[in-house]
Design a protein around this motif. Structure first.
Motif, short mmCIF file in Angstrom:
data_model
loop_
_atom_site.label_atom_id
_atom_site.label_comp_id
_atom_site.label_asym_id
_atom_site.label_seq_id
_atom_site.Cartn_x
_atom_site.Cartn_y
_atom_site.Cartn_z
N VAL A 214 39.21 46.98 33.41
CA VAL A 214 39.96 48.14 33.91
C VAL A 214 39.61 49.38 33.11
CG1 VAL A 214 42.26 49.12 34.19
CG2 VAL A 214 41.83 46.75 34.88
N ASN A 215 39.59 49.24 31.79
CA ASN A 215 39.25 50.38 30.93
C ASN A 215 37.83 50.88 31.23
OD1 ASN A 215 41.73 50.32 29.65
ND2 ASN A 215 41.01 48.99 27.98
N PHE A 216 36.93 49.94 31.47
CA PHE A 216 35.54 50.30 31.78
C PHE A 216 35.49 51.12 33.07
CE2 PHE A 216 31.43 49.54 33.80
CZ PHE A 216 30.55 49.79 32.75
N ALA A 217 36.23 50.70 34.07
CA ALA A 217 36.25 51.41 35.35
C ALA A 217 36.81 52.82 35.19
CB ALA A 217 37.06 50.63 36.38
N HIS B 176 20.33 42.24 43.13
CA HIS B 176 21.06 41.10 42.58
C HIS B 176 21.80 41.47 41.30
CE1 HIS B 176 22.12 37.04 41.62
NE2 HIS B 176 21.40 37.02 40.51
N TRP B 177 23.07 41.08 41.22
CA TRP B 177 23.85 41.23 39.99
C TRP B 177 23.62 39.99 39.14
CZ3 TRP B 177 29.03 42.72 42.82
CH2 TRP B 177 28.86 43.99 43.41
N GLU B 178 22.78 40.11 38.16
CA GLU B 178 22.34 38.97 37.35
C GLU B 178 23.54 38.28 36.69
OE1 GLU B 178 19.49 36.43 36.42
OE2 GLU B 178 18.98 38.37 37.33
N GLY B 179 23.55 36.96 36.78
CA GLY B 179 24.60 36.17 36.14
C GLY B 179 25.86 35.99 36.97
N LEU B 180 25.89 36.60 38.16
CA LEU B 180 27.06 36.46 39.03
C LEU B 180 26.71 35.64 40.26
CD1 LEU B 180 28.50 40.09 38.85
CD2 LEU B 180 29.12 38.12 37.47
N SER B 181 27.73 35.08 40.89
CA SER B 181 27.54 34.19 42.03
C SER B 181 26.72 34.83 43.14
CB SER B 181 28.90 33.77 42.59
OG SER B 181 28.75 33.13 43.85
N GLU B 182 25.82 34.05 43.71
CA GLU B 182 25.05 34.53 44.85
C GLU B 182 25.87 34.54 46.13
OE1 GLU B 182 20.91 33.52 45.45
OE2 GLU B 182 20.88 32.49 43.51
N ASN B 183 27.08 33.99 46.09
CA ASN B 183 27.95 34.00 47.26
C ASN B 183 28.85 35.22 47.32
OD1 ASN B 183 27.04 31.54 48.39
ND2 ASN B 183 28.27 30.39 46.91
N ASN C 223 25.98 52.98 39.55
CA ASN C 223 25.07 52.09 38.82
C ASN C 223 25.77 51.25 37.76
OD1 ASN C 223 25.52 53.91 36.77
ND2 ASN C 223 23.43 54.73 36.73
N LYS C 224 27.11 51.37 37.69
CA LYS C 224 27.88 50.59 36.72
C LYS C 224 28.60 49.40 37.37
CE LYS C 224 27.21 53.39 33.15
NZ LYS C 224 26.50 52.96 31.92
N ILE C 225 28.45 49.22 38.67
CA ILE C 225 29.23 48.19 39.35
C ILE C 225 28.89 46.78 38.87
CG2 ILE C 225 27.62 48.21 41.31
CD1 ILE C 225 31.41 47.31 41.38
N ASP C 226 27.61 46.50 38.64
CA ASP C 226 27.27 45.15 38.19
C ASP C 226 27.82 44.88 36.79
OD1 ASP C 226 25.45 46.97 37.13
OD2 ASP C 226 23.80 45.53 37.07
N GLU C 227 27.78 45.91 35.94
CA GLU C 227 28.33 45.75 34.59
C GLU C 227 29.85 45.54 34.65
OE1 GLU C 227 28.07 48.06 30.25
OE2 GLU C 227 27.06 48.90 32.01
N PHE C 228 30.50 46.29 35.53
CA PHE C 228 31.94 46.11 35.72
C PHE C 228 32.26 44.69 36.19
CE2 PHE C 228 35.37 46.00 38.90
CZ PHE C 228 36.46 46.34 38.11
N MET C 229 31.52 44.20 37.15
CA MET C 229 31.77 42.86 37.68
C MET C 229 31.49 41.78 36.64
SD MET C 229 33.17 42.97 40.60
CE MET C 229 33.06 41.19 40.86
N LYS C 230 30.60 42.05 35.70
CA LYS C 230 30.36 41.09 34.62
C LYS C 230 31.57 41.02 33.69
CE LYS C 230 25.35 41.41 34.88
NZ LYS C 230 24.12 42.03 34.35
N PHE C 231 32.26 42.16 33.47
CA PHE C 231 33.49 42.13 32.71
C PHE C 231 34.51 41.23 33.40
CE2 PHE C 231 32.16 46.16 30.59
CZ PHE C 231 32.59 45.87 29.30
N VAL C 232 34.63 41.38 34.70
CA VAL C 232 35.58 40.55 35.46
C VAL C 232 35.19 39.09 35.38
CG1 VAL C 232 36.53 40.09 37.75
CG2 VAL C 232 36.14 42.47 37.02
N ASN C 233 33.91 38.81 35.55
CA ASN C 233 33.43 37.43 35.53
C ASN C 233 33.64 36.77 34.17
OD1 ASN C 233 31.89 35.34 37.10
ND2 ASN C 233 30.51 35.55 35.35
N THR C 234 33.45 37.55 33.10
CA THR C 234 33.67 37.02 31.75
C THR C 234 35.13 36.60 31.57
OG1 THR C 234 31.93 38.44 30.84
CG2 THR C 234 33.52 37.56 29.29
N ALA C 235 36.05 37.35 32.18
CA ALA C 235 37.47 37.02 32.07
C ALA C 235 37.79 35.67 32.73
CB ALA C 235 38.32 38.11 32.71
#
Length: 383
Positions: A50-53, A332-339, A369-381
């Protein structure tokens, strides 16, 4: 075995009853929230996301009229043709099984959503398919729309699928917009682009708002209704959306059907117009897709359509029927689900559907250009 609770047995056997039920918010009711920890999600990591966004706000002007003109200044003849609206600050929602586990900003504020509109437009085609108005997406559109817009050796080959996957290379002009002048190549002379050899429909994807607006025009004639009326009746009313959203067309984009003047809407805000909507209503739309087109006990969009909509197109593995797909391609957002699949719009508007983790993520005015980085924060959680 009889002494073991049925639910435990069902989970062991991977039966459907084991799946966690989804929560569907009622119209005008407070959206029920739960702590991320209720789902074994790291609250601290979610806070970091959230802070990142919030810290990575889209760098363009909050006066979107200025941002649009600046963003598309390379295009010849580009001008504002429909309504615009000054935007708010970053906002977003993260849903888990429909429950709100995080939110930031003003989630009720109505803002332009630009090309996120395309995923709503695609859904109008899906409803036409489900209701038998379009028999097959491989049908040629000229067999449905005979007023000249699909005439000619090239345009007559175009199918509904070509329009939905943005690989039709439709050639012409609509509402003053010229197909060749929309996002021209950065190299070469414009005259060369204007008189280029057309690509065979279905072979090359080109992101092009004029052609998307051609799809909106065609669907308006197939439905014999304006698209906002179709969306309201068949989707938004059924998912309890607010009454605040609006879907605009260009000021002069009128067509006559059954003796009635109807506005033909746009599939984005490239020249103004498009869908103006709140974060919460975007989240409802995402939740409908997360649950495979079903809201509570009603199947609103068929599973068959959603399966077609998120199937990669041949020219672009990252694009389906106006939904972006997280397959291993250029986007592709590396490290995140392909689904994962998502709707994306100018200025950092996103509706992300994460099937594997039962998540819907809506984020607005995030630097794109920050969306994949943001989604990686979510995925890490989640881990």
């Amino acid at each position: 075995m009889k002494s073991i609770p049925y639910l435990l047995v069902a989970c062991f056997l991977s039966l459907p009853v084991c799946a966690q039920e989804f929560y569907f918010p009622q119209r005008n009711a407070a959206w029920e929230s739960k702590s991320p920890t209720a789902f074994k999600i790291d609250s601290r990591r979610i806070d970091e996301a959230v802070n990142f966004a919030q810290e990575n706000e889209y760098s363009g002007s909050r006066d979107l009229r200025i941002a649009i003109l600046k963003g598309f200044e390379r295009e010849p003849f580009h001008e504002i043709l429909g309504p615009t609206k000054k935007r708010g600050a970053p906002a977003g929602i993260i849903l888990k099984n429909g429950y709100q586990i995080a939110k930031w900003g003003d989630t009720k504020r109505v803002d332009m959503t630009f090309s996120v509109t395309k995923s709503f437009l695609s859904t109008m085609a899906g409803l036409a398919f489900d209701n038998g108005l379009i028999a097959d997406t491989d049908d040629k559109v000229v067999n449905y729309i005979w007023d000249g817009i699909f005439d000619g050796e090239h345009n007559s080959k175009i199918t509904w699928e070509h329009l939905l996957q943005q690989n039709s290379d439709w050639s012409g002009e609509l509402w003053g917009g010229k197909d060749w002048a929309d996002r021209p190549p950065k190299e070469g002379k414009l005259d060369e682009w204007k008189f280029r050899k057309l690509n065979e429909p279905g072979t090359v994807m080109e992101y092009n708002d004029v052609r998307v607006n051609v799809l909106a025009y065609a669907l308006t004639h197939v439905w014999r209704q304006p698209m906002p009326m179709v969306l309201k009746e068949h989707v938004m009313n059924k998912i309890g959306a607010s009454t605040t959203w609006r879907w605009h067309g260009y000021d002069h984009a009128w067509t006559e059907i059954d003796g009635i003047q109807m506005k033909s809407v746009t599939g984005g805000g490239h020249s103004g117009a498009g869908l103006f909507i709140s974060t919460e209503d975007m989240a409802r739309f995402g939740l409908l897709f997360l649950n495979n087109g079903k809201w509570e006990n009603e199947q609103i969009i068929s599973k068959e359509w959603i399966k077609k909509a998120i199937e990669p197109s041949k020219p672009n593995i990252n694009y389906g029927y106006m939904w972006w797909l997280n397959k291993k391609g250029a986007r592709h957002w590396e490290g995140l689900s392909e689904n994962i699949y998502y709707a994306a719009g100018f200025g950092g508007n996103f509706i992300v559907v994460d099937i594997e983790n039962d998540l819907v993520v809506v984020t607005r005015w995030l630097e794109p250009n920050k969306i994949d980085e943001f989604m990686k924060f979510v995925n890490t959680a989640l881990n």
